[in-house]
Scaffold this active site. Structure first.
Site, short mmCIF file in Angstrom:
data_model
loop_
_atom_site.label_atom_id
_atom_site.label_comp_id
_atom_site.label_asym_id
_atom_site.label_seq_id
_atom_site.Cartn_x
_atom_site.Cartn_y
_atom_site.Cartn_z
N LYS A 1 43.67 9.40 93.62
CA LYS A 1 42.35 9.68 93.11
C LYS A 1 41.87 8.96 91.94
O LYS A 1 40.81 9.31 91.20
CB LYS A 1 42.11 11.30 93.05
CG LYS A 1 42.42 11.97 94.49
CD LYS A 1 42.20 13.52 94.23
CE LYS A 1 42.92 14.16 95.22
NZ LYS A 1 41.92 14.46 96.43
N CYS B 1 39.65 21.97 101.97
CA CYS B 1 41.13 22.56 101.86
C CYS B 1 41.08 23.59 100.72
O CYS B 1 41.93 23.70 99.97
CB CYS B 1 42.14 21.54 101.24
SG CYS B 1 42.59 20.23 102.58
N GLN C 1 41.51 16.77 90.34
CA GLN C 1 40.03 16.40 90.13
C GLN C 1 39.60 16.20 88.76
O GLN C 1 38.29 16.08 88.52
CB GLN C 1 39.42 17.44 90.80
CG GLN C 1 39.56 17.55 92.47
CD GLN C 1 39.01 16.37 93.06
OE1 GLN C 1 38.34 15.50 92.60
NE2 GLN C 1 39.58 16.27 94.16
N ASP D 1 46.24 22.03 87.77
CA ASP D 1 45.84 21.03 88.60
C ASP D 1 45.02 20.08 88.47
O ASP D 1 43.94 20.68 88.39
CB ASP D 1 45.80 21.74 89.92
CG ASP D 1 45.16 20.93 91.13
OD1 ASP D 1 45.17 19.70 91.08
OD2 ASP D 1 45.10 21.36 92.28
N HIS E 1 42.45 24.36 95.57
CA HIS E 1 42.74 23.90 96.72
C HIS E 1 43.97 24.64 97.57
O HIS E 1 44.79 24.93 96.75
CB HIS E 1 43.19 22.39 96.53
CG HIS E 1 43.34 21.24 97.33
ND1 HIS E 1 44.53 21.12 98.21
CD2 HIS E 1 42.45 20.35 97.66
CE1 HIS E 1 44.11 20.17 98.96
NE2 HIS E 1 43.14 19.66 98.70
N1 PLP Z 1 44.51 19.92 94.20
C1 PLP Z 1 43.17 19.35 94.17
C2 PLP Z 1 42.15 20.36 93.30
C3 PLP Z 1 42.56 18.30 95.06
O1 PLP Z 1 41.39 18.25 95.09
C4 PLP Z 1 43.57 17.77 96.09
C5 PLP Z 1 43.23 16.72 96.83
O2 PLP Z 1 41.99 16.70 97.17
C6 PLP Z 1 44.87 18.41 95.89
C7 PLP Z 1 45.34 19.14 94.96
C8 PLP Z 1 45.88 17.71 96.84
O3 PLP Z 1 45.97 16.17 96.38
P1 PLP Z 1 46.95 15.59 97.11
O4 PLP Z 1 46.39 15.30 98.78
O5 PLP Z 1 46.70 13.99 96.53
O6 PLP Z 1 48.17 15.79 97.23
#
Ligand code: PLP
Length: 403
Positions: A220, A361, A197, A194, A117
């Site tokens: 999430k 993203c 997900q 990270d 992401h």
């Molecule tokens: N990392 C991953 C794998 C994600 O799917 C997301 C959001 O979809 C993020 C980071 C960023 O999360 P946030 O927008 O809640 O900061």
């Protein structure tokens, strides 16, 4: 599963029953979480840590209990290792700044993977620009899995940190993070996972994983938005400098010199979202009440079923087809050309089906796939096979209209 616990799921969109399949973007909130927020504002709203008065002490106690609750949920040793942030993005930015200040010099290297992401790319890129360091990228194999041997070859004496997603937000696939962590640790390189997900979909045990840092987002995980977690092993957090200055993160402030608070407060400048943390604790109780293993199996089964149904539509191409998925399935519709995912998503929306379309993203991965974007359906614990059936029926209709 437990659909009745989520009031929003009875909303109608375009006069149809809502089928919400955008859970990777954000999840809906169960009544217990909504009640917790209302309870907080109704019964103990007062700024934490600084007050001698009753309400402030109650609010502080709830906030610190929530920290311990998060620690138990992800298997941390103690609440000292849990930093509350604004979300995964904020957690990674904080880490990139703090770790970068202490550990990264010109010519050093940071490793991420091709399917990250943007939140797990751009903060490291910014760090590399600041420090004249180098961002290296683990390539994917043809089947879109992480190339572990290529990763091994990327590691060098200059590697300072590896940061990688546990579950891909586009493909829904599980990355081989156990192998990544083991190989990185053989070279004494710390690893950040990270978990944006993964934490909503499976049991997390940061001690068993032995990752050095772990980040996730409350919104999430059926909890309020604007809140997240940065877990770090205590010895790392002790040694790293604060990323932000302000109230609460200090011990003493003098114009000549300021000393910093102990863990975890050193990393929490300003008033935190203490109502949010209280509601997050309610969400984690709710999840554990159902059981993370049960949630994982339910959602794996849904993604399997979804893929089976999609396999029956000749125009549909599923990415990472046939691989085990944790909550998300990405696909495109091709006839003579790839039909733009926005068009598919819009036609689904008009039938009451909420999906996400675009680059999610993760532009480098989408470029790698050579498409303008994908359509992603992503499941939460409240989705059922009937949701998949309604989505597939709507998709067939949409394809009929687009061809
Ligand atoms: N990392 C991953 C794998 C994600 O799917 C997301 C959001 O979809 C993020 C980071 C960023 O999360 P946030 O927008 O809640 O900061």
């Amino acid at each position: 599963m437990n659909r009745a616990d989520f009031p929003i799921l009875s909303e109608k969109v375009y006069n149809r029953e809502l089928v919400y399949l955008d859970n990777a973007a954000t999840t809906q909130k169960p009544q217990v979480v909504l009640d917790a927020m209302m309870y907080g504002y109704t019964h103990f709203n007062a700024n934490i840590h600084r007050g001698v008065h009753y309400l402030s002490q109650v609010a502080t106690a709830h906030h610190e209990e929530a920290r311990e609750r998060v620690a138990r949920f992800i298997g941390a040793r103690s609440g000292k290792e849990i930093i509350f942030t604004k979300g995964t993005t904020d957690s990674i930015n904080m880490l990139a700044y703090s770790f970068g200040e202490a550990e990264v010099r010109e010519g050093d290297e940071i490793i991420v993977s091709y399917l990250e992401h943007h939140s797990n790319i751009v903060p490291w890129q910014m760090l590399c620009e600041r420090k004249k360091a180098i961002l290296k990228v683990i390539p994917l194999k043809e089947d879109l899995t992480i190339d572990v041997e290529a990763f091994r070859a990327l590691l060098s004496d200059r590697t300072r940190l590896v940061s990688i997603a546990q579950v891909s937000n586009v493909l829904g696939t599980l990355n081989p993070i156990e192998a990544i962590i083991r190989i990185a640790h053989e070279r004494h390189v710390p690893v950040c996972i990270d978990g944006a997900q993964s934490a909503p979909h499976m049991k997390i045990d940061v001690q068993e994983l032995d990752c050095d840092f772990f980040v996730c987002s409350a919104h999430k995980m059926y909890a309020p938005t604007g809140l997240g977690v940065l877990y770090g092993k205590e010895q790392w957090l002790q040694s790293l400098p604060p990323a932000e200055g302000g109230g609460e993160m200090i011990e003493h402030v003098r114009f000549e010199h300021t000393t910093y608070n102990t863990l975890p407060y050193k990393f929490e400048a300003g008033t935190p979202d203490f109502i949010g943390t209280y509601a997050l604790a309610a969400a984690l109780d709710y999840l554990d009440g159902i059981g993370m293993d049960k949630i994982r199996e339910h959602e794996r089964e849904l993604t399997r079923y979804c893929e089976e149904q999609l396999a029956g539509i000749p125009e549909v191409v599923v990415y990472a087809a046939g691989q085990d998925k944790y909550g998300a399935v990405s696909f495109n519709v091709r006839s003579e050309r790839v039909i733009h995912p926005f068009d598919v998503g819009t036609l689904l929306d008009h039938q009451g089906i909420a999906v996400r379309t675009g680059h999610h993203c993760a532009e480098p991965l989408i470029d790698y796939l050579g498409v303008p974007g994908t359509v992603r359906v992503s499941f939460g614990l409240y989705n059922e096979k009937e949701d998949v059936d309604r989505f597939v029926e709507a998709l067939k209709k949409a394809i009929g209209m687009l061809e």
